[in-house]
Enzyme design. Structure first.
Site, mmCIF file in Angstrom:
data_model
loop_
_atom_site.group_PDB
_atom_site.id
_atom_site.type_symbol
_atom_site.label_atom_id
_atom_site.label_comp_id
_atom_site.label_asym_id
_atom_site.label_seq_id
_atom_site.Cartn_x
_atom_site.Cartn_y
_atom_site.Cartn_z
ATOM 1 N N ILE A 25 7.342 9.748 -8.139
ATOM 2 C CA ILE A 25 7.130 10.799 -7.147
ATOM 3 C C ILE A 25 7.184 10.317 -5.714
ATOM 4 O O ILE A 25 7.199 11.143 -4.800
ATOM 5 C CB ILE A 25 5.786 11.530 -7.383
ATOM 6 N N GLY A 28 7.440 3.840 -0.526
ATOM 7 C CA GLY A 28 7.496 3.493 0.885
ATOM 8 C C GLY A 28 7.367 2.001 1.035
ATOM 9 O O GLY A 28 7.461 1.243 0.067
ATOM 10 N N VAL A 33 4.993 5.070 -6.172
ATOM 11 C CA VAL A 33 3.977 5.904 -6.829
ATOM 12 C C VAL A 33 4.623 6.708 -7.946
ATOM 13 O O VAL A 33 5.708 7.265 -7.783
ATOM 14 C CB VAL A 33 3.302 6.861 -5.826
ATOM 15 N N LYS A 48 -0.145 3.854 -8.299
ATOM 16 C CA LYS A 48 0.512 3.204 -7.169
ATOM 17 C C LYS A 48 0.712 1.729 -7.487
ATOM 18 O O LYS A 48 -0.236 1.025 -7.858
ATOM 19 C CB LYS A 48 -0.319 3.366 -5.902
ATOM 20 N N ASP A 142 -3.512 5.586 9.237
ATOM 21 C CA ASP A 142 -2.212 6.245 9.046
ATOM 22 C C ASP A 142 -2.393 7.742 8.789
ATOM 23 O O ASP A 142 -1.785 8.307 7.885
ATOM 24 C CB ASP A 142 -1.464 5.592 7.880
#
Length: 591
Positions: A25, A28, A33, A48, A142
């Protein structure tokens, strides 16, 4: 299943003989993930992974473990939960809460800017999460729309405390992933200073700016240009992009976006205290409160609606309204209890399990300690599953989102797993969903009947059927349990079913077999125009023709014209009957 071949060169598809990968899904710079299934607790989770090349050497592995321990300390309704961590075939992984819904960026692309009231609801959830995390000594670093999720039932979840990014838009190309961060980056971070709570708050201000205007404070295609603007350019007041933004909210946004950290709010709680409540926004006249002066209960709505007609109010309509109000009150209390259960039991148990799993990784060669932690974790998992089942029974989200048939299937599977009973489920897939009140009563009757069969009548075989024919919808429930009186159990359901226009037949054989049949004659589909639907929804709220005309910006004469058409299509002769028809069908406006 393999998401374009990513399983072939990617992580192992099965972890710890428990977690089965389902689909890829997102990915990065910090990892990849997957959506996965926890086969021990029978639930969806997110996994993850940190690829082997990113953890080459002991220092990176230790840093990964420290990060997992830090996130494991967080247990908050607005923060993604960490369940477990481990190492499989060289791949470090975290097992995380799977959050359905959309992130804010995807929501904005699909729906456009939020209203000030809705924007405040979202940002309150994010600020509550940050206030808690900051109190635990953790800085997110973030915050951005992609890392704030809206669940189908409207809850807000802050995700990715340094974890994976969402897949699926241009901002997640190599350059775009950086841009997706710098749009919300505080000036002091660009200058190389360390992050603290105030840099998170700057990002919150940038997110709120975008929620209400549809664009970030300093938009741009090139990261360098955005960084220069962030350091040097003044903020354009958000009201210049959206005049509906109240002055009080604009002041809060501008203070959050102050270029000097000391000029901002100093804590997330301070921002929460400064935010106006939704009532204050509504009373400002900038954004009217939806039906704020309209009576809340159905009885009040029907009475108010009837005052505009020179006809007596039929007693059976008041009885229908009273039963509807009772059903709404009971469901509201059930959902409140589900929320309390989630916050007070499920979330703490999740925290306990995540800490136990992380601690087990550090026990090393101490088999006694590892065994003790495993036993405690197993017991906690059993209690957690029971709590989750109760939470689901109180608030069946599948019923809200997907409808009756998937909700019944999930309920049956839960009963089989818990009690080991044999259930023959036969469902006729409906082309269109039933009215929400009918779906809800059939689901609740099934819950009560299953509980009676398994816990009291000790049934071993159960039959549930849902069929659709020309004469209407038929629901049947049978079990082979011992004889028990059933009239009292289904008395309230019988009144509710009859108020919705249905019929219920209940009987038990001498040897104990329960026979329960419910029938609803399905009304012919009514083809109302969008404007007629607007009118009948307002009518169901008890509004007068003049009030409806003001809201819809038409004349009262036009409202009368639409009402005549509605009466003809529904086969009713008064606004009171039309209002009851609308409420039975679930035709009510969302607040």
């Amino acid at each position: 299943m393999n998401a374009g071949g990513k399983f072939a060169a990617g992580p192992p598809p099965y972890l710890k003989e428990r977690y089965r990968l389902v689909e890829w899904i997102g990915e990065g710079s910090m990892g990849v993930v997957y959506r996965a299934h926890d086969e021990t607790l029978d639930r969806e989770i997110a996994i993850k992974f940190l690829p082997p090349e990113q953890v080459a050497g002991g220092e990176a592995s230790d840093r990964f473990l420290r990060e997992a321990r830090a996130v494991a300390r967080l247990s908050h309704p607005n923060i993604m939960t960490l369940y477990d961590m481990g190492l499989e075939n060289g791949w470090h992984f975290l097992a995380l809460e799977y959050i359905p819904g959309q992130d804010l960026h995807a929501y904005l692309v699909e729906n456009g800017p939020l209203s000030p009231r809705r924007g405040l609801r979202v940002i309150r959830g994010a600020l509550s999460a940050l206030a808690y995390a900051h109190d635990q000594g953790l800085i997110h670093r973030d915050i951005k729309p992609e890392n704030i999720m809206i669940t189908p039932d409207g809850r807000i979840k802050v995700t990715d405390f340094g974890l994976a990014r969402t897949q699926g838009d241009v901002r997640l190309t190599q350059e775009g992933a950086l841009l997706g961060t710098v749009l919300y980056l505080a000036p002091e971070l660009i200058a190389g200073q360390p992050a603290d709570a105030r840099s998170d708050l700057y990002a919150v201000g940038a997110v709120l700016y975008e929620l209400l205007t549809g664009q970030p404070p300093f938009p741009g295609d090139q990261p360098t240009a955005v960084l220069i603007q962030t350091l040097n350019n003044p903020i354009t007041p958000p009201s210049q992009h959206n005049p509906a933004i109240p002055l009080e909210i604009e002041r809060i946004i501008l203070k959050l976006l102050d270029k000097e950290p000391n000029g901002r709010y100093q804590s997330a709680q301070e921002v929460l205290d400064a935010l106006p409540d939704e009532t204050a926004i509504a009373k400002s006249g900038i954004e009217p409160a939806p039906t704020a002066s309209t009576p809340g209960s159905l009885v009040e709505r029907i009475v108010r609606s009837s005052t505009t007609e020179a006809v007596p109010l039929p007693p059976h309509l008041l009885m229908t309204a009273a039963l509807e109000d009772t059903a709404v009150a009971v469901e509201s209390e059930r959902r409140r209890l589900a929320r309390l259960l989630g916050e007070s039991v499920v979330e703490p148990l999740n925290l306990l399990l995540s800490q136990a799993n992380v601690y087990k990784q550090t026990t090393g060669g101490n088999p006694t300690a590892k065994m003790a932690v495993s036993v405690l974790a197993t017991l906690a998992q059993q209690v957690l599953q029971q709590a989750r089942d109760l939470e689901t029974n109180l608030h069946p989200t599948l019923l809200d989102t997907l409808g009756l048939e998937p909700a019944l299937e999930a309920l049956v599977n839960q009963t089989i797993r818990t009690h080991g009973v044999q259930i023959n489920l036969s469902l006729r897939r409906l082309h269109e969903r039933l009215p929400p009140p009918i779906e809800l009563i059939l689901f609740r009757v099934t819950q009560d009947a299953l509980a009676r069969a398994t816990k009291q009548a000790h049934a071993t075989e159960i039959i549930i059927q849902l069929t659709l024919a020309a004469e209407g919808l038929t629901y049947r429930f049978e079990d082979n349990g011992r004889f028990l009186p059933a009239d009292d159990l289904f008395a309230a359901a019988q009144s509710r079913i009859e108020s919705l226009g249905g019929q219920i037949e209940l009987g038990t054989a001498e040897h104990g077999r329960l026979h329960l049949t419910i029938r609803f004659g399905l009304a012919t589909a009514v083809d109302l125009t969008p404007r007629e639907m607007d009118v009948i929804q307002l009518l169901a709220e008890g509004l007068s023709n003049k009030e409806m005309a003001q809201i819809l910006s038409v004349s009262p004469r036009t409202i009368n014209f639409h009402l005549d058409n509605i009466y003809s299509k529904l086969g009713v002769s008064s606004r009171t009957e039309a209002a009851v028809y609308a409420l039975r069908q679930g035709w009510v406006r969302q607040s």
